[in-house]
Design a protein around this motif. Sequence first.
Motif, PDB file in Angstrom:
ATOM      1  N   PRO A   1       0.858  -1.045   0.101  1.00  0.00           N
ATOM      2  CA  PRO A   1       0.042   0.151  -0.070  1.00  0.00           C
ATOM      3  C   PRO A   1       0.862   1.276  -0.123  1.00  0.00           C
ATOM      4  O   PRO A   1       0.446   2.398  -0.622  1.00  0.00           O
ATOM      5  CB  PRO A   1      -0.801  -0.042   1.381  1.00  0.00           C
ATOM      6  CG  PRO A   1      -0.889  -1.638   1.728  1.00  0.00           C
ATOM      7  CD  PRO A   1       0.373  -2.126   1.081  1.00  0.00           C
ATOM      8  N   ARG A   2       2.008   1.251   0.679  1.00  0.00           N
ATOM      9  CA  ARG A   2       2.819   2.353   0.597  1.00  0.00           C
ATOM     10  C   ARG A   2       3.412   2.678  -0.733  1.00  0.00           C
ATOM     11  O   ARG A   2       3.678   3.696  -1.012  1.00  0.00           O
ATOM     12  CB  ARG A   2       3.881   2.323   1.606  1.00  0.00           C
ATOM     13  CG  ARG A   2       3.526   2.394   3.297  1.00  0.00           C
ATOM     14  CD  ARG A   2       2.827   1.356   3.936  1.00  0.00           C
ATOM     15  NE  ARG A   2       2.452   1.457   5.176  1.00  0.00           N
ATOM     16  CZ  ARG A   2       1.385   0.874   5.708  1.00  0.00           C
ATOM     17  NH1 ARG A   2       1.105  -0.451   5.017  1.00  0.00           N
ATOM     18  NH2 ARG A   2       0.956   0.959   6.723  1.00  0.00           N
TER      19      ARG A   2
ATOM     20  N   THR B   1       1.141   3.917  -3.972  1.00  0.00           N
ATOM     21  CA  THR B   1       0.742   5.389  -3.851  1.00  0.00           C
ATOM     22  C   THR B   1       1.753   6.040  -4.800  1.00  0.00           C
ATOM     23  O   THR B   1       1.223   7.070  -5.490  1.00  0.00           O
ATOM     24  CB  THR B   1       0.722   6.108  -2.369  1.00  0.00           C
ATOM     25  OG1 THR B   1       1.914   5.818  -1.827  1.00  0.00           O
ATOM     26  CG2 THR B   1      -0.084   5.321  -1.764  1.00  0.00           C
TER      27      THR B   1
ATOM     28  N   GLN C   1      -7.816   5.677   0.700  1.00  0.00           N
ATOM     29  CA  GLN C   1      -7.025   5.673   1.851  1.00  0.00           C
ATOM     30  C   GLN C   1      -6.330   4.330   1.842  1.00  0.00           C
ATOM     31  O   GLN C   1      -6.954   3.398   0.949  1.00  0.00           O
ATOM     32  CB  GLN C   1      -8.248   5.663   3.178  1.00  0.00           C
ATOM     33  CG  GLN C   1      -9.357   4.706   2.981  1.00  0.00           C
ATOM     34  CD  GLN C   1     -10.370   5.181   3.586  1.00  0.00           C
ATOM     35  OE1 GLN C   1     -10.461   4.844   4.942  1.00  0.00           O
ATOM     36  NE2 GLN C   1     -11.686   5.450   3.091  1.00  0.00           N
ATOM     37  N   ILE C   2      -5.440   4.023   2.693  1.00  0.00           N
ATOM     38  CA  ILE C   2      -4.678   3.022   2.683  1.00  0.00           C
ATOM     39  C   ILE C   2      -5.263   1.514   2.769  1.00  0.00           C
ATOM     40  O   ILE C   2      -4.725   0.567   2.386  1.00  0.00           O
ATOM     41  CB  ILE C   2      -3.321   2.940   3.624  1.00  0.00           C
ATOM     42  CG1 ILE C   2      -2.270   2.306   2.993  1.00  0.00           C
ATOM     43  CG2 ILE C   2      -3.714   2.868   4.960  1.00  0.00           C
ATOM     44  CD1 ILE C   2      -1.008   2.415   4.064  1.00  0.00           C
TER      45      ILE C   2
END
Length: 475
Positions: free
Chosen positions: A219-220, A223, A280-281
Amino acid sequence: MPADPPSLYEKRKGVYPKAVDGFYRRLKWAIMAVTLAIYWGTPWFRWDRGPYAPDQAVLVDLAHRRFYMFAIEIWPHEFYYVAGLLIMAGIGLFLVTSAVGRAWCGYACPQTVWTDLFQHVERFVDGDRNAQVRLAKAPWTLAKLGRRAAKWSLWLAIAFLTGGAWIFYFADAPTLQRDFWSGTAAPVAYATTALLTATTFLLGGFMREQVCIYMCPWPRIQTAMLDEKSLVVTYKAWRGEQRGSLKKAQAHPAEFGDCIDCNQCVAVCPTGIDIREGPQIGCITCALCIDACDAVMAQVGRPRGLIDYCTQEDADAEQKGAPPRPALSALLHPRTIAYLTVWSAIGAAMLFALGARTRIDIAAQQDRNPIFVRLSDGAIRNAYMVKVRNMEARPRPVTVAVDGLAGASLWTDAMAREQAGPSVTATVPADSVAKLRIFIAAPAAGPSRQDFAFTLTANDREGGGDHEPARFERP
């Protein structure tokens, strides 16, 4: 008295996703079935490679340092093919993320697939969302203990099948299964199965969305690969706000948007987020909220797409009055095309290398002690360790000769000097490396160091060969 400092730890709130039906839910069912069938079925698929090689279609043979995938066989010195596959997998993730956001996370990630499977088992035992919430809050009784035992037993059985299937990729599946149940398999097989069973049981059954939100680095990373042209699950706030119940919206239609604040999008979310709060993550782009919202919009007589796959560019245009653009038309944009081009180029290069690679080769190393020996007839002898590698699943007869060393004669340590000649012959066993200790005698007259080459010729119908540079030493 000073107040207690705020806690850095928040207790996990249980997530109980509600069952939903729709296009994306059926798509998830299909992908789950395909991925689980591939995972559990692949080790049992047979592939005939002849009598000298294993017949398991996909096999990582660590004992013999081979990797088999259908008609492809990878040797240790060809590990760059595996590296190429890993690079393609990484670029493939970039490609998917650039085009459709975290679709990998939402549909095909192992954590997602097994969590989804465990959640279906949970609904089968405990009931849907409301029943699960009631059961979680209920005191521990025999009935609750029985349901928990039944659910955990099914989870454990699935986890055991998951861990047990993994070991079949590293040995012949039918043989290993027989050895496993008879107690004669290698200890590492039992240890691996136990470890993967435990991790699957814990991650899929109890940690679930915590793995996606807190443990997984993807997830990081993703982005950085999203832009205004990437398809993501989007709540169209300009259409949905202000929220209000259906009764309020009917009474004051000018004051309220299409969102009737039913919270169905939250109830079906496997990570428990509210997509109406924006990107959102925790959003894994599974699109179940789209199915839930579309069903509600159909019930209240409003157009679908309040929550939908949409790019930021299209969202801005739609807010200004442009008609909605089909999601498929937004897939191709410059960055996606660039990723696809690189991915395809690497794949094409690997296919070309696989088609052009030789299946037999030679390597030679000169003995250094002594470097040379003067024979009784005045000739100079050098010794070499020659390795002939046969990457075919059958024995191959070969001839080893020298090129660029006039007057040289060859023999092996299994021959007498009187049997020396311009070449030596040998049969290399299937799928193995033959080591030949070869002696070369050449006239003493000549340079102190003379370059030449060993030549290898396959003496079968397929033919082929190789050569290896070497050096002959004289006094």
